[in-house]
Design a protein around this motif. Structure first.
Motif, PDB file in Angstrom:
ATOM      1  N   UNK A 131       3.083  -3.471  12.864  1.00 14.44           N
ATOM      2  CA  UNK A 131       2.579  -2.491  12.015  1.00 14.44           C
ATOM      3  C   UNK A 131       2.543  -0.947  12.911  1.00 14.44           C
ATOM      4  N   UNK A 132       3.353   0.104  12.841  1.00 17.38           N
ATOM      5  CA  UNK A 132       3.367   1.223  13.571  1.00 17.38           C
ATOM      6  C   UNK A 132       2.424   2.076  13.357  1.00 17.38           C
ATOM      7  N   UNK A 133       1.988   3.330  14.308  1.00 12.54           N
ATOM      8  CA  UNK A 133       0.853   4.154  13.814  1.00 12.54           C
ATOM      9  C   UNK A 133       1.437   4.955  12.646  1.00 12.54           C
ATOM     10  N   UNK A 134       2.362   5.310  12.517  1.00 12.95           N
ATOM     11  CA  UNK A 134       2.681   6.042  11.234  1.00 12.95           C
ATOM     12  C   UNK A 134       2.710   5.075   9.906  1.00 12.95           C
ATOM     13  N   UNK A 135       3.237   3.729  10.097  1.00 13.96           N
ATOM     14  CA  UNK A 135       3.095   2.717   8.938  1.00 13.96           C
ATOM     15  C   UNK A 135       1.568   2.794   8.539  1.00 13.96           C
ATOM     16  N   UNK A 136       0.760   2.578   9.454  1.00 18.15           N
ATOM     17  CA  UNK A 136      -0.965   2.700   9.286  1.00 18.15           C
ATOM     18  C   UNK A 136      -1.315   3.961   8.628  1.00 18.15           C
ATOM     19  N   UNK A 137      -0.747   5.037   9.087  1.00 21.97           N
ATOM     20  CA  UNK A 137      -1.183   6.198   8.416  1.00 21.97           C
ATOM     21  C   UNK A 137      -0.946   6.238   6.953  1.00 21.97           C
ATOM     22  N   UNK A 138       0.402   5.810   6.727  1.00 20.86           N
ATOM     23  CA  UNK A 138       0.926   5.781   5.385  1.00 20.86           C
ATOM     24  C   UNK A 138      -0.132   4.743   4.592  1.00 20.86           C
ATOM     25  N   UNK A 141      -3.388   6.866   3.963  1.00 22.67           N
ATOM     26  CA  UNK A 141      -3.137   7.969   3.001  1.00 22.67           C
ATOM     27  C   UNK A 141      -2.991   7.553   1.501  1.00 22.67           C
ATOM     28  N   UNK A 142      -2.267   6.516   1.374  1.00 23.01           N
ATOM     29  CA  UNK A 142      -2.237   5.792  -0.135  1.00 23.01           C
ATOM     30  C   UNK A 142      -3.571   5.524  -0.450  1.00 23.01           C
ATOM     31  N   UNK A 143      -4.220   4.955   0.150  1.00 24.38           N
ATOM     32  CA  UNK A 143      -5.621   4.396  -0.158  1.00 24.38           C
ATOM     33  C   UNK A 143      -6.307   5.690  -0.664  1.00 24.38           C
ATOM     34  N   UNK A 144      -6.386   6.721   0.090  1.00 23.45           N
ATOM     35  CA  UNK A 144      -7.101   8.031  -0.368  1.00 23.45           C
ATOM     36  C   UNK A 144      -6.551   8.601  -1.457  1.00 23.45           C
ATOM     37  N   UNK A 145      -5.183   8.602  -1.928  1.00 21.95           N
ATOM     38  CA  UNK A 145      -4.639   9.041  -3.080  1.00 21.95           C
ATOM     39  C   UNK A 145      -5.098   8.297  -4.071  1.00 21.95           C
ATOM     40  N   UNK A 155       9.075  10.107  -5.790  1.00 20.74           N
ATOM     41  CA  UNK A 155       9.858  10.321  -4.643  1.00 20.74           C
ATOM     42  C   UNK A 155       8.787  10.367  -3.361  1.00 20.74           C
ATOM     43  N   UNK A 156       7.519   9.821  -3.732  1.00 13.54           N
ATOM     44  CA  UNK A 156       6.586   9.836  -2.599  1.00 13.54           C
ATOM     45  C   UNK A 156       6.986   8.677  -1.764  1.00 13.54           C
ATOM     46  N   UNK A 161       3.974   1.844   0.438  1.00 10.86           N
ATOM     47  CA  UNK A 161       3.122   1.269   1.628  1.00 10.86           C
ATOM     48  C   UNK A 161       1.685   1.033   1.377  1.00 10.86           C
ATOM     49  N   UNK A 162       1.294   1.294   0.116  1.00 13.88           N
ATOM     50  CA  UNK A 162       0.038   1.110  -0.433  1.00 13.88           C
ATOM     51  C   UNK A 162      -0.668  -0.261   0.001  1.00 13.88           C
ATOM     52  N   UNK A 163      -1.672  -0.501   0.799  1.00 14.54           N
ATOM     53  CA  UNK A 163      -2.297  -1.597   1.140  1.00 14.54           C
ATOM     54  C   UNK A 163      -2.641  -2.629   0.120  1.00 14.54           C
TER      55      UNK A 163
END
Length: 291
Positions: A131-138, A141-145, A155-156, A161-163
């Motif tokens: 899991x890349x750093x960017x994938x983890x950031x995605x 972010x999805x969790x916060x949204x 289009x998001x 990528x939501x866990x």
């Protein structure tokens, strides 16, 4: 003859000891360090892609004074300007690793009410194999949204990528079903007694701007972004809370901006606060994350 019998046994013991020591030292790196991401011994999972960003800005000096003056319009009544200068200097958030997280806070107090501004930067590092750093950031972010019940844009790029277990789609349905409502009841002069979101329906109908001011995805900011808007009646007054979260590769930026009013007949307007917060978000993106 007795001494010769001991020689093969000693040689065998030495060979076994060398084998054990070799097995114990086989997992150590060439430099003896341990900066690898955790995983099962002997795992063949590919190394995760490192993040695009490797450092964070100094937040209190990052927002220019003109922008701070627009969001926190101090009158400058102090004779020598020291109070105003101190206000715009901000107060750094306490963090234990400034390579991973930094933030700054500002507060303006007036007889009519108070304004707060906070800016936080988080550089995400993944320690999950594959899991890349960017994938983890995605994922974060999805969790916060989802927690903010932000409707998910088709289009998001963060939607898939939501866990596992996070209800991004459920949050979207909640946000969508709430429908548009006026700016916290500003039309009647009496806001809702509890937290309400810009966009909920009322007998008086939708105000100018309507659903365009509702909590939503921002398609023109960062790789992913959303804005949330809440009006809260605290008993002694009302306050409107604006939150913007945007992701740029492996960095998540959060802007929290609110205005408190001691006069319930003067409800802080969504359009004004949202516009100022979005201007700040785009300034931060262009200054540090522009390609």
């Amino acid at each position: 003859m007795q001494r010769r019998a001991h020689a093969p046994a000693a040689a065998l013991a030495a060979a076994l000891l060398a084998t054990v020591l070799g097995a114990c030292s086989g997992g150590a790196g060439a430099d003896g360090g341990d900066d690898s991401k955790p995983g099962r011994a002997g795992s063949t999972a590919p190394a995760a892609q490192p993040g695009k960003y490797h450092s964070l800005p100094e937040p209190c000096g990052y927002v220019n004074r003109e922008t701070l003056h627009r969001l926190l319009p101090a009158t400058g009544d102090d004779e020598d300007g020291r109070d105003t200068a101190k206000l715009y200097d901000g107060q750094a958030a306490i963090t234990y690793d400034t390579d991973r997280r930094v933030g700054c806070r500002w507060k303006l107090e007036t007889p009519q009410g108070t304004r707060h501004l906070a800016v936080d930067f988080e550089r995400v590092v993944s320690y999950q194999p594959g899991v890349s750093d960017e994938q983890r950031a995605e994922q974060l972010y999805a969790r916060q949204a989802a927690a903010a019940h932000i409707p998910v844009s088709s289009a998001s790029p963060s939607a898939p990528s939501a866990p596992a277990g996070s209800s991004a789609s459920a949050g979207a349905s909640k946000g969508a079903s709430s429908g548009p409502h006026p700016q916290g009841g500003a039309a009647s002069g009496s806001p809702s007694p509890s937290a309400s979101r810009t966009g909920a329906p009322s007998a008086s109908g939708s105000p100018a701007g309507g659903a365009s001011l509702a909590p939503r995805v921002l398609d023109d900011l960062g790789d992913d972004a959303f804005i949330d808007d809440k009006l809260v009646d605290s008993g002694s007054g009302v306050h409107r809370d604006i939150n913007i979260v945007f992701r740029a590769a492996n960095v998540i930026v959060t802007i929290a901006y609110d205005q408190w009013s001691v006069d319930k007949l003067h409800v802080p307007a969504s359009e004004d606060l949202q516009g100022k917060a979005q201007s700040l978000a785009r300034e931060l993106e262009a200054k540090n994350f522009g390609n």
